[in-house]
Design a protein around this motif. Structure first.
Motif, PDB file in Angstrom:
ATOM      1  N   ASN A 196       4.501  -2.464 -12.797  1.00  0.00           N
ATOM      2  CA  ASN A 196       5.299  -3.167 -11.797  1.00  0.00           C
ATOM      3  C   ASN A 196       4.413  -4.142 -11.039  1.00  0.00           C
ATOM      4  N   TRP A 197       5.045  -5.055 -10.300  1.00  0.00           N
ATOM      5  CA  TRP A 197       4.295  -6.005  -9.499  1.00  0.00           C
ATOM      6  C   TRP A 197       3.555  -5.312  -8.361  1.00  0.00           C
ATOM      7  N   THR A 198       4.130  -4.246  -7.843  1.00  0.00           N
ATOM      8  CA  THR A 198       3.470  -3.475  -6.791  1.00  0.00           C
ATOM      9  C   THR A 198       3.422  -2.013  -7.213  1.00  0.00           C
ATOM     10  N   GLY A 199       2.490  -1.257  -6.599  1.00  0.00           N
ATOM     11  CA  GLY A 199       2.393   0.156  -6.898  1.00  0.00           C
ATOM     12  C   GLY A 199       1.010   0.561  -7.346  1.00  0.00           C
ATOM     13  N   ASN A 200       0.895   1.814  -7.770  1.00  0.00           N
ATOM     14  CA  ASN A 200      -0.419   2.377  -8.092  1.00  0.00           C
ATOM     15  C   ASN A 200      -0.444   3.069  -9.462  1.00  0.00           C
ATOM     16  N   ILE A 210      -3.165   5.972 -10.331  1.00  0.00           N
ATOM     17  CA  ILE A 210      -4.592   5.781 -10.054  1.00  0.00           C
ATOM     18  C   ILE A 210      -4.901   6.452  -8.710  1.00  0.00           C
ATOM     19  N   PRO A 211      -5.836   7.412  -8.694  1.00  0.00           N
ATOM     20  CA  PRO A 211      -6.047   8.211  -7.471  1.00  0.00           C
ATOM     21  C   PRO A 211      -6.935   7.520  -6.441  1.00  0.00           C
ATOM     22  N   ILE A 212      -6.445   6.384  -5.931  1.00  0.00           N
ATOM     23  CA  ILE A 212      -7.119   5.695  -4.833  1.00  0.00           C
ATOM     24  C   ILE A 212      -6.073   5.464  -3.752  1.00  0.00           C
ATOM     25  N   THR A 220      -1.971  -1.198  -3.465  1.00  0.00           N
ATOM     26  CA  THR A 220      -0.707  -1.937  -3.407  1.00  0.00           C
ATOM     27  C   THR A 220      -0.356  -2.587  -4.742  1.00  0.00           C
ATOM     28  N   ARG A 221      -1.370  -2.816  -5.574  1.00  0.00           N
ATOM     29  CA  ARG A 221      -1.143  -3.437  -6.881  1.00  0.00           C
ATOM     30  C   ARG A 221      -2.145  -2.885  -7.885  1.00  0.00           C
ATOM     31  N   ALA A 251      -4.771  -4.812  -0.757  1.00  0.00           N
ATOM     32  CA  ALA A 251      -4.327  -5.866   0.148  1.00  0.00           C
ATOM     33  C   ALA A 251      -2.807  -5.937   0.173  1.00  0.00           C
ATOM     34  N   SER A 252      -2.286  -6.523   1.219  1.00  0.00           N
ATOM     35  CA  SER A 252      -0.833  -6.631   1.361  1.00  0.00           C
ATOM     36  C   SER A 252      -0.257  -7.713   0.462  1.00  0.00           C
TER      37      SER A 252
END
Length: 452
Positions: A101-105, A126-128, A132-133, A156-157
């Motif tokens: 997706n465009w955003t997420g982890n 991803i465990p961080i 945001t991306r 970053a936002s």
């Protein structure tokens, strides 16, 4: 390439090889076309301009002309399939990882037995904290056999300040992964990092999101520290480009594919000097403007085109079957009419001895009755006596690819991959592959019993 430049390269070649550190840096010592009964296959996976949720799969015998195998070939249960990266694991399965997706982890995983029919496996978080991306995961299989993914992450936002990280599979099923490790020296604000290893050096190609250029870095360890070696338009790739992906060609060169997303074009370029210089970028035939952010997997598979060696044969044009490849009195190559009523001299001009390739014994060279070899010069086919140089050997070597008719072959230039012997106004040339039926027919020849 003009006569002066070619002469200089022939004279300087041995010196350049020493200065660059020998055959390992040249990339030609261990590279070779597959032997008879086998062939190289390049599989490309990409998403498209029209959809970010559908995978398209192509393959090619030459890394230039790609044929659609299935599209759409896979749609995930939810989300996107941007930036799909493919590799073949030791368990015999093909695996994809991709941007979900465009955003997420998360990044996504799918598996296939045949490269074209895919089964969703899982999305991996991803465990961080605070991501945001999570973009552009790329497989990297190290020389120790470890299976790694290089992925671009940001907290970053907005879509800025990406940094490259590595995760490593901790089981053979590829279901558990190590803690992410940042690649020192790449970033901040670098995305789409793609890594290859040559010798003991890791070579990273990464997009600087500020300048919109693909940069080049090296390190002695996968996690760095990397030193940025080249910035700006150092290779002539242009700006507003992204998604670099590399594959090694049979002749030892490296090909980079990349996405000219602002222009809506998809490009490739080749290097033969340890990534220092690159050929003029060329649009990927038939796919430029349609695909986005592809990766290419190289394999050796059964099949391919095999020509008889140390035997005399004639080359009959597929689309002009009354014409054959000949050498005229001016030493240039043509396709001319030849028949049973032709003179002995004409029949002899259309008869060649097929021998193992002078530059690669798994490819082919063609010798006329006077001992001259069919080679290209300024991209025109001519027949010359060998001068023993590497340049001549490469000019006179052609790798056989499937032709348009059953049993026919297309002959690809060894040192200019993507160029084929073809007839144009009945003159024989080595021209860049074109995604047209006319070009494919013009470059197809049937190897038949000799006229003389």
């Amino acid at each position: 390439m003009n006569r002066t430049v070619r002469t200089l390269l022939a004279l300087l070649g041995p010196l350049l090889l020493v200065l660059l550190g020998g055959a390992v840096l040249q990339g030609t010592a261990s590279a070779a076309a597959p032997p008879a009964g086998q062939a190289t296959r390049y599989t490309m996976t990409a998403f498209t301009n029209s959809s970010e949720s559908n995978l398209y799969v192509y393959d090619s015998p030459d890394a230039t002309g790609f044929t659609l195998q299935k599209g759409p070939a896979y749609t995930p249960p939810s989300g996107l399939i941007r930036d799909p990266s493919i590799f073949k694991h030791t368990d015999g399965f093909y695996y994809l990882t991709y941007t979900t997706n465009w955003t997420g982890n998360t990044i996504g995983f799918a598996r296939s037995t045949d490269r074209v029919n895919w089964t969703f496996l899982y999305n991996y978080t991803i465990p961080i904290s605070g991501l945001t991306r999570t973009w552009a995961p790329e497989w990297f299989i190290d020389t120790d056999g470890s299976v790694n993914i290089i992925v671009s992450l940001t907290a970053a936002s907005t879509a800025t300040h990406f940094t490259a990280y590595k995760i490593t599979a901790t089981n053979s099923a590829l279901t558990t992964w190590s803690a992410p490790t940042q690649l020192s020296g790449i970033g901040p604000n670098n995305i789409d990092t793609f890594i290859v290893k040559a010798g003991s050096t890791y070579h990273a190609f990464t997009k600087n999101e500020t300048t919109k250029y693909i940069e080049y870095a090296t390190a002695s360890s996968l996690t760095g520290p990397y030193t940025i070696r080249k910035t700006g338009d150092w290779a002539g790739f242009g700006s507003w480009v992204e998604g670099p992906a590399l594959v090694q060609l049979d002749n030892g060169g490296w090909r980079i594919y990349y996405d000219g997303y602002r222009a809506g074009k998809y490009w490739y370029s080749d290097s033969y000097d340890n990534f220092a210089t690159w050929s003029t970028p060329t649009e990927v035939p038939g796919l430029s403007g349609f695909i986005r952010h592809a990766t290419v997997l190289k394999e050796t598979v059964s099949g391919g085109v095999t020509l008889p060696t140390n035997a005399t044969r004639s080359l009959r044009s597929v689309n002009y079957p009354d014409r054959y490849a000949v050498v005229r009195s001016d030493s240039l190559g043509y396709v001319d009419p030849v028949s049973a009523s032709s003179s002995t001299a004409v029949k002899q001009s259309a008869t060649f001895t097929v021998v193992p390739g002078l530059a690669d014994a798994n490819c082919y060279s063609f010798r006329d009755s006077s001992g001259r070899y069919m080679r290209h010069w300024d991209f025109r086919i001519r027949f010359d006596s060998s001068n023993g140089t590497d340049t001549f050997k490469k000019d006179a070597t052609y790798c056989a690819r499937p032709g348009t008719a059953s049993g026919s072959a297309r002959l690809e230039s060894y040192n200019y991959p993507g160029r084929y012997i073809r007839h144009y106004n009945y003159a024989l040339r080595v021209d860049p592959y074109q995604d047209t039926d006319t070009f494919r027919a013009d470059s197809s020849f049937t190897v038949v019993s000799p006229w003389n």
